[in-house]
Design a protein around this motif. Sequence first.
Motif, mmCIF file in Angstrom:
data_model
loop_
_atom_site.group_PDB
_atom_site.id
_atom_site.type_symbol
_atom_site.label_atom_id
_atom_site.label_comp_id
_atom_site.label_asym_id
_atom_site.label_seq_id
_atom_site.Cartn_x
_atom_site.Cartn_y
_atom_site.Cartn_z
ATOM 1 N N LEU A 73 -6.315 -7.823 12.545
ATOM 2 C CA LEU A 73 -5.880 -6.449 12.277
ATOM 3 C C LEU A 73 -5.737 -6.199 10.781
ATOM 4 C CD1 LEU A 73 -4.676 -3.691 13.162
ATOM 5 C CD2 LEU A 73 -2.453 -4.824 13.264
ATOM 6 N N TYR A 74 -5.040 -7.083 10.091
ATOM 7 C CA TYR A 74 -4.830 -6.905 8.653
ATOM 8 C C TYR A 74 -6.146 -6.954 7.892
ATOM 9 C CZ TYR A 74 -0.017 -8.066 10.017
ATOM 10 O OH TYR A 74 1.214 -8.093 10.622
ATOM 11 N N VAL A 76 -9.363 -6.402 9.066
ATOM 12 C CA VAL A 76 -10.289 -5.313 9.387
ATOM 13 C C VAL A 76 -9.821 -4.003 8.769
ATOM 14 C CG1 VAL A 76 -11.229 -3.914 11.256
ATOM 15 C CG2 VAL A 76 -11.148 -6.403 11.484
ATOM 16 N N VAL A 77 -8.563 -3.655 8.994
ATOM 17 C CA VAL A 77 -8.057 -2.383 8.472
ATOM 18 C C VAL A 77 -7.899 -2.439 6.952
ATOM 19 C CG1 VAL A 77 -6.178 -0.707 8.584
ATOM 20 C CG2 VAL A 77 -6.884 -1.927 10.648
ATOM 21 N N GLY A 78 -7.313 -3.523 6.446
ATOM 22 C CA GLY A 78 -7.088 -3.630 5.011
ATOM 23 C C GLY A 78 -8.375 -3.761 4.221
ATOM 24 N N GLY A 81 -10.666 -0.581 4.783
ATOM 25 C CA GLY A 81 -10.144 0.562 4.046
ATOM 26 C C GLY A 81 -10.292 0.400 2.548
ATOM 27 N N TRP A 137 2.330 -2.208 8.381
ATOM 28 C CA TRP A 137 1.969 -1.414 7.202
ATOM 29 C C TRP A 137 2.373 -2.097 5.909
ATOM 30 C CZ3 TRP A 137 -1.460 1.918 8.402
ATOM 31 C CH2 TRP A 137 -1.424 2.564 9.640
ATOM 32 N N ILE A 140 -0.790 -4.076 5.330
ATOM 33 C CA ILE A 140 -2.048 -3.326 5.282
ATOM 34 C C ILE A 140 -2.128 -2.441 4.042
ATOM 35 C CG2 ILE A 140 -3.381 -1.532 6.433
ATOM 36 C CD1 ILE A 140 -2.424 -2.664 9.096
ATOM 37 N N LEU A 144 -5.030 -2.278 0.694
ATOM 38 C CA LEU A 144 -5.973 -1.192 0.418
ATOM 39 C C LEU A 144 -6.247 -1.026 -1.064
ATOM 40 C CD1 LEU A 144 -4.611 1.529 2.890
ATOM 41 C CD2 LEU A 144 -6.579 0.022 3.216
ATOM 42 N N THR A 203 -7.567 -10.801 1.962
ATOM 43 C CA THR A 203 -6.623 -10.358 2.985
ATOM 44 C C THR A 203 -6.401 -11.430 4.043
ATOM 45 O OG1 THR A 203 -7.421 -8.092 2.653
ATOM 46 C CG2 THR A 203 -6.095 -8.498 4.601
#
Length: 279
Positions: A73-74, A76-78, A81, A137, A140, A144, A203
């Motif tokens: 999760l961290y 892919v999203v981080g 983004g 969050w 994450i 970014l 990350t």
Amino acid sequence: MKRAMLTLPMLAMLLYCVLPLLWLLFGATKSNAGLFSSSGLWFADDFALVENIRQVFTYQNGAYGRWFANSVLYAVVGAGGATMICALGGYALAKYRFPGSKALFAIVLGAITVPTTALAVPTFLLFTRLGLVNTPWAVIIPALASPFGLYLMRVYAADAVPTSMIEAARLDGAGELRIFLSIALRLLRPGLVTVLLFTLVATWNNYFLPLIMLSDPEWYPLTVGLNLWNSQRGSAAGGQAVYNLVITGSLIAIVPLILSFLFLQRYWQSGLSAGAVKQ
């Protein structure tokens, strides 16, 4: 003689990088007893890789699976983004002239020199005021921000996206967003992959920030979770350490990074000439 002088240092560097991976691979096939009773760079008599993998995913009610999902999760999203933000910002800094653009780029260069560990405590204090500590969050949002990725995309976009092509698209009636999505992104693909891999590795391997941001083991990434297992070696069930699980878990943790490099490396081969001529 010249080739030998170049090859020998490269072989030494290769061994320096490969030997830890080989030790990790051989160590993951051993039980706790085998780790201390056999050579580090060879298999033990009791080949326990399958049993170690089973224990990794069942120990402490499957905590490793939760940590693995958190890391995904961290990352892919981080990383995803951060790559998109770097693409937008780098393209804008390279192809648009606006008041303060040079000063903004100078700030980006200055931000590269600041170690991320130096920003961990101020970030923790800020997120405490925002009430985001001990939430995903907290990991994450800092991921970014990638000053190096923004710098890399700015430098790459300056040469990879011809200004004449942008002007031609404007004459054809294309808007700025359409130009970026339809033309610039395709030309920036090798640079995007490079930034993606840099941010993905950073990350995925992030340790210090999650350590101070997260107190609930349910949200731990693999780095913090495996260190938790390693620190509990003296209080493990039955008084036994779980070195074999830490080593096997570390081996499993690097598999996604290896697969990412193998899958994304083909996009590097397109180079700078993969854009305008063939479009």
